[in-house]
Design an enzyme around this catalytic site. Structure first.
Site, PDB file in Angstrom:
ATOM      1  N   ASN A   1      63.331 -21.114 115.082  1.00  0.00           N
ATOM      2  CA  ASN A   1      62.365 -21.741 114.159  1.00  0.00           C
ATOM      3  C   ASN A   1      61.127 -22.307 114.856  1.00  0.00           C
ATOM      4  O   ASN A   1      60.190 -22.741 114.178  1.00  0.00           O
ATOM      5  CB  ASN A   1      63.063 -22.823 113.318  1.00  0.00           C
ATOM      6  CG  ASN A   1      63.851 -23.803 114.179  1.00  0.00           C
ATOM      7  OD1 ASN A   1      63.351 -24.259 115.185  1.00  0.00           O
ATOM      8  ND2 ASN A   1      65.074 -24.127 113.775  1.00  0.00           N
TER       9      ASN A   1
ATOM     10  N   HIS B   1      60.979 -18.272 109.053  1.00  0.00           N
ATOM     11  CA  HIS B   1      61.848 -19.195 109.793  1.00  0.00           C
ATOM     12  C   HIS B   1      61.238 -20.560 110.046  1.00  0.00           C
ATOM     13  O   HIS B   1      61.810 -21.357 110.782  1.00  0.00           O
ATOM     14  CB  HIS B   1      62.373 -18.581 111.103  1.00  0.00           C
ATOM     15  CG  HIS B   1      63.124 -17.316 110.866  1.00  0.00           C
ATOM     16  ND1 HIS B   1      64.219 -17.266 110.038  1.00  0.00           N
ATOM     17  CD2 HIS B   1      62.920 -16.049 111.294  1.00  0.00           C
ATOM     18  CE1 HIS B   1      64.653 -16.024 109.990  1.00  0.00           C
ATOM     19  NE2 HIS B   1      63.891 -15.262 110.736  1.00  0.00           N
TER      20      HIS B   1
ATOM     21  N   GLU C   1      65.536 -26.248 108.057  1.00  0.00           N
ATOM     22  CA  GLU C   1      65.770 -25.760 109.413  1.00  0.00           C
ATOM     23  C   GLU C   1      66.713 -26.769 110.064  1.00  0.00           C
ATOM     24  O   GLU C   1      66.679 -27.967 109.745  1.00  0.00           O
ATOM     25  CB  GLU C   1      64.468 -25.646 110.215  1.00  0.00           C
ATOM     26  CG  GLU C   1      63.427 -24.707 109.602  1.00  0.00           C
ATOM     27  CD  GLU C   1      63.909 -23.279 109.386  1.00  0.00           C
ATOM     28  OE1 GLU C   1      64.785 -22.818 110.150  1.00  0.00           O
ATOM     29  OE2 GLU C   1      63.444 -22.620 108.437  1.00  0.00           O
TER      30      GLU C   1
ATOM     31  N   ASP D   1      59.175 -20.077 104.463  1.00  0.00           N
ATOM     32  CA  ASP D   1      60.333 -19.434 103.826  1.00  0.00           C
ATOM     33  C   ASP D   1      60.416 -19.804 102.339  1.00  0.00           C
ATOM     34  O   ASP D   1      60.814 -18.980 101.516  1.00  0.00           O
ATOM     35  CB  ASP D   1      61.638 -19.800 104.550  1.00  0.00           C
ATOM     36  CG  ASP D   1      61.801 -18.996 105.840  1.00  0.00           C
ATOM     37  OD1 ASP D   1      60.932 -18.149 106.135  1.00  0.00           O
ATOM     38  OD2 ASP D   1      62.804 -19.216 106.547  1.00  0.00           O
TER      39      ASP D   1
ATOM     40  N   ASP E   1      64.221 -25.047 101.435  1.00  0.00           N
ATOM     41  CA  ASP E   1      64.764 -24.466 102.654  1.00  0.00           C
ATOM     42  C   ASP E   1      64.859 -25.550 103.717  1.00  0.00           C
ATOM     43  O   ASP E   1      64.078 -26.493 103.727  1.00  0.00           O
ATOM     44  CB  ASP E   1      63.869 -23.323 103.144  1.00  0.00           C
ATOM     45  CG  ASP E   1      64.503 -22.580 104.313  1.00  0.00           C
ATOM     46  OD1 ASP E   1      65.677 -22.180 104.189  1.00  0.00           O
ATOM     47  OD2 ASP E   1      63.835 -22.413 105.357  1.00  0.00           O
TER      48      ASP E   1
END
Ligand SMILES: [Zn+2]
Length: 228
Positions: free
Chosen positions: A68, A160, A22, A165, A20
């Protein structure tokens, strides 16, 4: 289309890297990665993890920080994108990548960043759990990662941030995998999730000119069909 950039698989695999990102915003062209996390999974079990904040070399807009929680201060002493990606690409190797909404979002950031900073392309095949969830759980009104976690009674605290995540996504993928495996073993008529004998992806019921039929979910790369 993205030639040579890996195929989307709609199936369960036991060995993979779930990841994942951000970012500072939604555009892979004008926004930057600010966090990368991944879990290396073998035989359904997490063996190794990777996580780093990334210094985007520009201010993080409040719209991103609000989601986030990552601030300019937090990334100040973090590595830049190039060394971060270099390390992450070594971590993923040739593994199948798993993630939520990666087909439309994270993979575009990853490909763009790798091309820009390292002159490399990302050719790993991948499973997008958003697609898989829509196939396996059509009864859910929404298919965000937190919706899946709630459905499977998986903890959603700390959502987030990239690492949390990944943890959530890994557990959700294993649950989706169990749904798929159960469907494979259960050969009762009217079974909802048969799989393609040619490529192993899930079959989806479609309506054609001559009535309903099962078609491969990886159409058009696989054109297998069978009668419903
Ligand atoms: Zn197929």
């Amino acid at each position: 289309m993205n030639k040579g950039s890996g195929k989307r698989l709609n199936q369960y695999v036991k060995d993979y890297v779930v990841f994942d990102l951000e970012t500072t915003g939604l555009s892979p062209e004008t926004d930057e990665i600010i966090e990368i996390s991944g879990l290396k999974v073998r035989n359904g079990k997490v063996m190794e993890n990777f996580t780093t904040l990334v210094n985007p070399d520009r201010p993080i807009p409040y719209s991103a920080t609000r989601i986030n929680g990552i601030t300019d201060e937090m990334v100040q002493s973090a590595p830049l994108l190039k060394p971060s990606l270099n390390e992450f690409l070594t971590f993923i190797g040739n593994d199948i990548l798993v993630g939520h909404n990666i087909h439309s979002f994270d993979l575009n950031f990853l490909r763009n960043g790798a091309r820009r900073t390292l002159g490399q392309s990302i050719q790993n095949d991948y499973v997008d759990t958003l697609f898989l969830a829509k196939i396996c759980l059509p009864q859910l009104p929404r298919h965000r990662l937190t919706d899946l976690a709630a459905h499977f009674h998986i903890e959603t605290k700390g959502a987030h941030r990239a690492f949390n995540d990944c943890v959530m996504n890994q557990l959700c993928y294993e649950k989706l995998g169990m749904l798929l495996e159960n469907a494979k073993e259960n050969t009762a008529p009217g079974q909802a999730l048969p799989t393609c004998p040619k490529c192993g992806n899930v079959l989806i019921k479609r309506n054609g000119k001559f009535g309903a039929f099962w078609g491969c979910s990886s159409f058009p790369s696989c054109r297998y069909t069978q009668n419903a």
